[in-house]
Design an enzyme around this catalytic site. Structure first.
Site, PDB file in Angstrom:
ATOM      1  CD  GLU A 295       7.300  -5.329  -2.019  1.00  0.00           C
ATOM      2  OE1 GLU A 295       7.666  -4.248  -2.532  1.00  0.00           O
ATOM      3  OE2 GLU A 295       8.011  -6.343  -2.036  1.00  0.00           O
TER       4      GLU A 295
ATOM      5  CB  CYS B 160       3.537  -0.572  -6.771  1.00  0.00           C
ATOM      6  SG  CYS B 160       3.772  -2.226  -7.406  1.00  0.00           S
TER       7      CYS B 160
ATOM      8  N   GLY C  10       0.833  -1.199   0.000  1.00  0.00           N
ATOM      9  CA  GLY C  10       0.000   0.000   0.000  1.00  0.00           C
ATOM     10  C   GLY C  10       0.861   1.240   0.000  1.00  0.00           C
TER      11      GLY C  10
HETATM   12  P1  NAP Z   1      -3.378   2.368   1.307  1.00  0.00           P
HETATM   13  O1  NAP Z   1      -4.333   3.481   1.390  1.00  0.00           O
HETATM   14  O2  NAP Z   1      -2.089   2.476   2.031  1.00  0.00           O
HETATM   15  O3  NAP Z   1      -4.189   1.070   1.760  1.00  0.00           O
HETATM   16  C1  NAP Z   1      -3.624  -0.215   1.706  1.00  0.00           C
HETATM   17  C2  NAP Z   1      -4.295  -1.102   2.735  1.00  0.00           C
HETATM   18  O4  NAP Z   1      -3.950  -0.655   4.048  1.00  0.00           O
HETATM   19  C3  NAP Z   1      -5.808  -1.096   2.667  1.00  0.00           C
HETATM   20  O5  NAP Z   1      -6.266  -2.429   2.843  1.00  0.00           O
HETATM   21  C4  NAP Z   1      -6.176  -0.218   3.849  1.00  0.00           C
HETATM   22  O6  NAP Z   1      -7.468  -0.522   4.327  1.00  0.00           O
HETATM   23  C5  NAP Z   1      -5.115  -0.582   4.863  1.00  0.00           C
HETATM   24  N1  NAP Z   1      -4.904   0.375   5.959  1.00  0.00           N
HETATM   25  C6  NAP Z   1      -5.275   1.656   6.054  1.00  0.00           C
HETATM   26  N2  NAP Z   1      -4.870   2.202   7.233  1.00  0.00           N
HETATM   27  C7  NAP Z   1      -4.195   1.234   7.882  1.00  0.00           C
HETATM   28  C8  NAP Z   1      -3.486   1.193   9.128  1.00  0.00           C
HETATM   29  N3  NAP Z   1      -3.406   2.234   9.937  1.00  0.00           N
HETATM   30  N4  NAP Z   1      -2.876   0.038   9.454  1.00  0.00           N
HETATM   31  C9  NAP Z   1      -2.915  -1.031   8.627  1.00  0.00           C
HETATM   32  N5  NAP Z   1      -3.572  -1.043   7.442  1.00  0.00           N
HETATM   33  C10 NAP Z   1      -4.210   0.074   7.071  1.00  0.00           C
HETATM   34  O7  NAP Z   1      -2.951   2.067  -0.212  1.00  0.00           O
HETATM   35  P2  NAP Z   1      -3.896   2.001  -1.489  1.00  0.00           P
HETATM   36  O8  NAP Z   1      -4.362   3.394  -1.781  1.00  0.00           O
HETATM   37  O9  NAP Z   1      -4.882   0.905  -1.328  1.00  0.00           O
HETATM   38  O10 NAP Z   1      -2.846   1.548  -2.610  1.00  0.00           O
HETATM   39  C11 NAP Z   1      -2.108   2.446  -3.363  1.00  0.00           C
HETATM   40  C12 NAP Z   1      -0.675   2.531  -2.896  1.00  0.00           C
HETATM   41  O11 NAP Z   1      -0.114   1.220  -2.826  1.00  0.00           O
HETATM   42  C13 NAP Z   1       0.236   3.290  -3.847  1.00  0.00           C
HETATM   43  O12 NAP Z   1       1.094   4.139  -3.126  1.00  0.00           O
HETATM   44  C14 NAP Z   1       1.043   2.201  -4.535  1.00  0.00           C
HETATM   45  O13 NAP Z   1       2.279   2.617  -5.055  1.00  0.00           O
HETATM   46  C15 NAP Z   1       1.173   1.205  -3.439  1.00  0.00           C
HETATM   47  N6  NAP Z   1       1.449  -0.131  -3.977  1.00  0.00           N
HETATM   48  C16 NAP Z   1       2.697  -0.659  -3.802  1.00  0.00           C
HETATM   49  C17 NAP Z   1       3.003  -1.897  -4.352  1.00  0.00           C
HETATM   50  C18 NAP Z   1       4.378  -2.503  -4.191  1.00  0.00           C
HETATM   51  O14 NAP Z   1       4.524  -3.696  -4.458  1.00  0.00           O
HETATM   52  N7  NAP Z   1       5.381  -1.763  -3.764  1.00  0.00           N
HETATM   53  C19 NAP Z   1       2.026  -2.599  -5.064  1.00  0.00           C
HETATM   54  C20 NAP Z   1       0.765  -2.037  -5.208  1.00  0.00           C
HETATM   55  C21 NAP Z   1       0.487  -0.798  -4.650  1.00  0.00           C
HETATM   56  P3  NAP Z   1      -8.487   0.626   4.827  1.00  0.00           P
HETATM   57  O15 NAP Z   1      -8.586   1.584   3.704  1.00  0.00           O
HETATM   58  O16 NAP Z   1      -9.709  -0.115   5.204  1.00  0.00           O
HETATM   59  O17 NAP Z   1      -7.907   1.235   6.054  1.00  0.00           O
END
Ligand code: NAP
Length: 468
Positions: free
Chosen positions: A246, A280, A224
């Protein structure tokens, strides 16, 4: 309308409260998912904990066979899951969309099944024998994002199961439906409690945060954003959990002066716009040498203009809508700002609903928000450079370090530049082409640890050395 359920201890579980999951192409409800609370999370963790002793005691061949059975289930249900994925995520069924994601999930699952971490003999002499064993950690908590919900879940779950761990999986509230259904299906071939799934939408209870601090979860694998990754690390500190993070990227591509614009245009486009840029390791900034800058822009724009954007269920669509309003607003803000600083070569104006056309903006430089921030959407800034040293320095001038690429007709020259890029993966004449036999992970703020191949598998184990 899809009504999804949790899976706890091998059984489907509903909750009194549910939340809506929207189809980003239409804004209509695609389905509803359970709003789990602390009680459901505790039940899922307890089930995984109970299942751990028997699962971790299985021999290597049994774990491998179970992961092969999981792979077969993914293949059997690929079309069903692809359709759910398109409905909730927006990506097209075709092209590099849902069917491709399901193919990737099965390929990763199959390859991970074939891996193993046999006992390593470090010494066998008159002085004694020293063996390195790899032991599973216990219950693994997997937290996934909304861009590749099924494939990323498989990246987390398979290495965990293959090494004898049990799992509690939590999908993003934007895209829980395909993941919850997949876990239900995979439970047909896994013992009860080995793979559990919970979902929620942060209404009064943040499951991800509760997982990250849960005393009975040994490791969190999180994909995330960087900001949430920091939260996970903080919450995990008290129980000293193992972590794989990641996180976000702001990958640079560098086009050297000897590249052929016509030859690289297609690769550049998909390197940047795969999954509508919501990837990502997509190319998020493109540095092009002055001598071919205009020709590269022209070729890219011509390619972009021919891409059909529409509802993902339409077999003709190559790109769908942006997945959610928050991300759409971010892309719109960055593009509006960039339009005032550089020149919009194509796209630029938001479409209906969450549709945003592939947008390319030239005349930008480091320091401009579209260059410096992770846009995570269909907008690519192009930056002109005249000296390759300047391009390398600009590419590295970022807190992120996930991927990068170099484009050139001279592979050795491209490799020399690649080695100087500060990131976990560098591709030459392509971008983002991850594979299950190569470790993948970010440096700097882009993450901690790696996924895939033996190196990724090791992250789900602890080392135990036996001296005899
Ligand atoms: P996000 O907002 O960080 O959310 C990811 C997950 O974390 C969701 O399931 C979210 O659920 C949960 N979450 C939220 N607050 C949390 C907390 N305090 N503790 C633990 N978990 C929590 O990311 P996203 O918007 O879904 O994804 C986009 C981002 O992911 C981009 O920055 C992208 O570059 C990155 N990404 C990285 C990779 C890699 O392999 N490096 C791959 C794909 C994506 P809730 O919303 O229910 O809280």
């Amino acid at each position: 309308m899809i009504d999804a359920c949790l899976t706890i201890d091998g059984r489907p579980v509903g909750t009194d409260e549910t939340f809506a999951v929207l189809n980003p192409a239409t804004g209509a409800e695609a389905g509803r998912a359970p709003r789990a609370g602390q009680a459901e999370l505790d039940a899922a963790v307890a089930a995984a904990k109970r299942a751990f002793p028997a699962w971790s005691a299985q021999d290597d061949a049994t774990l491998r066979a179970a992961c092969e059975a999981v792979t077969a289930k993914l293949q059997e249900h690929a079309e069903e899951l692809a359709r759910v994925l398109t409905l909730e995520q927006g990506k097209p069924l075709n092209g590099l969309g849902s069917r491709w994601e399901m193919g990737g999930a099965a390929a990763w699952a199959g390859y991970t099944a074939s891996l193993s971490l046999p006992v390593q003999v470090l010494q066998d002499t008159n002085e004694g024998r020293v063996e390195l064993h790899r032991k599973p950690l216990g219950v693994v908590g997997s937290i996934t994002p909304w861009n590749f919900p099924v494939m990323i879940a498989i990246w987390h779950v398979l290495p965990a199961l293959r090494t004898g761990n049990t799992v509690v999986l939590k999908p993003s509230p934007y895209t829980p439906l395909a993941t919850l259904r997949m876990v239900e299906i995979l439970n047909e071939v896994l013992p009860a409690g080995v793979l559990n799934a919970v979902s929620g939408d942060d209404a009064g209870f943040n499951i991800g945060a509760a997982m990250s601090s849960h005393p009975d979860i040994a490791k969190i694998v999180f994909t995330g954003s960087i900001g949430t990754g920091r939260h996970v690390m903080r919450s995990a500190a008290e129980t000293l959990k193992r972590l794989t993070l990641e996180l976000g990227g702001n990958d640079a591509g560098i086009v050297l002066p000897d590249a052929d614009p016509a030859k690289i245009a297609e690769g550049l486009f998909w390197g940047a716009f795969i999954n509508n840029g919501q990837t990502c390791a997509a190319m998020k900034r493109l540095y092009v040498h002055d001598s071919i800058h205009d020709a590269v822009c022209e070729a890219l724009v011509a390619y972009a203009r021919a891409i059909p954007v529409g509802d993902g269920l339409d077999e003709a669509s190559a790109l769908g809508p942006v997945q959610n309003r928050m991300q759409f607003d971010k892309v719109a803000r960055l593009v509006a700002d960039a339009a005032g600083r550089g020149k919009v070569l194509c796209g630029g104006a938001p479409g209906d609903g969450l549709f945003f056309p592939p947008t390319i903006v030239a005349g930008l430089t480091n320091g401009d928000p579209l260059v410096d921030e992770e846009q995570f959407g269909p907008a690519l800034p192009v930056i002109r450079y005249s000296d390759v040293e300047e391009a390398i320095a600009a590419a590295n001038d970022s807190p992120n370090g996930l991927g990068g690429s170099v484009w050139s007709s001279d592979i050795d020259a491209a490799k020399a530049v690649a080695k100087r890029m500060e990131c976990g993966s560098v591709w030459i004449n392509k971008h983002g082409a991850i594979q299950p036999n190569a470790p993948f992970g970010g440096i700097k703020s882009s993450g901690l640890g790696v996924e895939f191949a033996e190196d990724g598998l090791k992250e789900y184990t602890s080392a135990q050395v036996i001296f005899s």
